[in-house]
Design an enzyme around this catalytic site. Structure first.
Site, short mmCIF file in Angstrom:
data_model
loop_
_atom_site.label_atom_id
_atom_site.label_comp_id
_atom_site.label_asym_id
_atom_site.label_seq_id
_atom_site.Cartn_x
_atom_site.Cartn_y
_atom_site.Cartn_z
N THR A 210 0.87 -1.18 0.00
CA THR A 210 0.00 0.00 0.00
C THR A 210 0.91 1.23 0.00
O THR A 210 2.01 1.18 0.54
CB THR A 210 -0.89 -0.03 1.27
OG1 THR A 210 -1.85 -1.05 1.10
CG2 THR A 210 -1.59 1.29 1.53
N ASP A 241 -9.37 0.76 5.22
CA ASP A 241 -9.23 2.07 5.88
C ASP A 241 -8.71 3.15 4.93
O ASP A 241 -8.90 4.34 5.18
CB ASP A 241 -8.25 1.95 7.06
CG ASP A 241 -6.86 1.52 6.59
OD1 ASP A 241 -6.78 0.58 5.78
OD2 ASP A 241 -5.86 2.12 7.04
#
Ligand code: ASP
Length: 346
Positions: A210, A241
């Site tokens: 990520t 998230d």
């Protein structure tokens, strides 16, 4: 013989010059980047680690060039993340992990610390650069978060490049997916099995990639952004998230800009990104103290990591996984790029 006055003056002079050389000057700009927290299975491959570090160096250089010439932190964050999204070695844009259904669904968000304006997109399938889509949601709509087909359709109206979903799928991510899929089928596991627990997100899992960036520009404005393919073999439709403001991303000029990486569900439950800012604002903690507090009280081992920059230019990177790819720099010449916890081992 020196008089007492002369001795005192000499001492005072020495002390003040000591103070000058040891008190770091507040940087005019600062930037910090992450390329994901996890195990980094290439730990035994210095060549792969070196490639990731050179990708991070390149990303850092893109952001620094913008900030050094007076550009905005929002531009730095967007351009750094676009580069990492186009780089197949990270789990964002091209190179994203696959859902249980075998497709890529991308999440991203961006936030402006000056105005608290923010934008995000979840579960998109055809927009090449989700971070730019998130920014357009922020600036061109009255909403904060768009999802799925509607988000991709909006991206099209903004002339953001559209690609087939197969564009995002790289051979190495496909192979990882096939390994898991085979195992799941053998065990006849349901796709609804909970996959994002601290136990499944163990240091032996290769979950990595990520991307996120937080920056302070020369006008004192903070910005943060995050982009991801999410967790490997996540349920189709699962949102992590990264596109959730206050969980994976937050920026407020009064406190800090932060991007998170790790088990998204934990970062959502604990509102980690906003919590960091709130600890600074309401408990008057420094950025470092706020980060320490969160890792002590809110996140459990192997949940992930954060990168953040404060309104004074302080940079913090912290994680409780085996590794987190990260890079940081500021206008005072500070620069570091690391993957593992102990920099000398990098
Ligand atoms: N936080 C991301 C998610 O849960 C994944 C990651 O950072 O590795 O979607």
């Amino acid at each position: 013989m020196k008089t007492t006055l002369q001795t005192t003056l000499t001492l005072l002079l020495a002390l003040s010059s000591f103070a000058c050389t040891t008190t770091p000057q507040k940087p005019t700009y600062a930037i910090v980047i992450h390329g994901g927290a996890g195990s980094f299975s290439s730990a035994n491959s210095p060549e792969k680690a070196a490639i990731i570090k050179s990708d991070l160096a390149h990303a850092l250089q893109i952001g620094q060039a913008i900030l050094a010439k007076g550009g905005s932190s929002l531009d730095a964050v967007e351009q750094v993340i676009r580069y990492l999204e186009d780089n197949p070695r990270f789990n964002a844009g091209k190179g994203a992990v696959l859902t249980a259904a075998g497709t890529c669904e991308l999440d991203a968000s961006i936030m402006d610390g000056k105005t608290l304006a923010c934008g995000a997109s979840g579960g998109t399938k055809t927009t090449q650069n989700p971070i730019s889509l998130a920014r357009r949601v922020m600036t061109q709509t009255r909403h904060v978060l768009l999802m799925g087909d509607g988000a991709d359709a909006f991206a099209k109206t903004q002339s953001l490049t559209q690609v087939p979903n197969s564009y995002f799928i790289t051979p190495s991510k496909k192979q990882s997916w096939e390994r898991i899929h085979k195992r799941k089928r053998a065990k006849q596991n349901s796709d609804a099995e909970p996959i994002a627990t601290a136990a499944t997100y163990s240091p032996t899992h290769n979950i990595f990639g990520t991307v996120g960036c937080a920056a302070l520009d020369q006008n004192g404005n903070l910005a943060a952004g995050t982009s991801t393919g999410g967790l490997m073999y996540k349920m189709a439709g699962r949102i992590g998230d990264s596109p959730i403001i206050a969980a994976g991303t937050y920026a407020d000029n009064k406190t800090c800009a932060v991007s998170c990486t790790g088990v998204g569900e934990e970062f959502i439950r604990n509102a980690i990104a906003f919590r960091l800012s709130a600890l600074m604002q309401y408990k008057k903690l420094s950025l470092q103290q706020a980060a320490d507090h969160i890792f002590k009280h809110n996140l459990k081992p192997n949940h992930g990591g954060i990168i953040a920059v404060s309104h004074t230019g302080q940079i913090v990177t912290k994680f409780n996984t085996r590794a987190m790819a990260r890079a940081a720099a500021n206008s005072n010449g500070f620069k570091e790029i690391h993957i593992f916890p102990n920099p000398p081992a990098d």
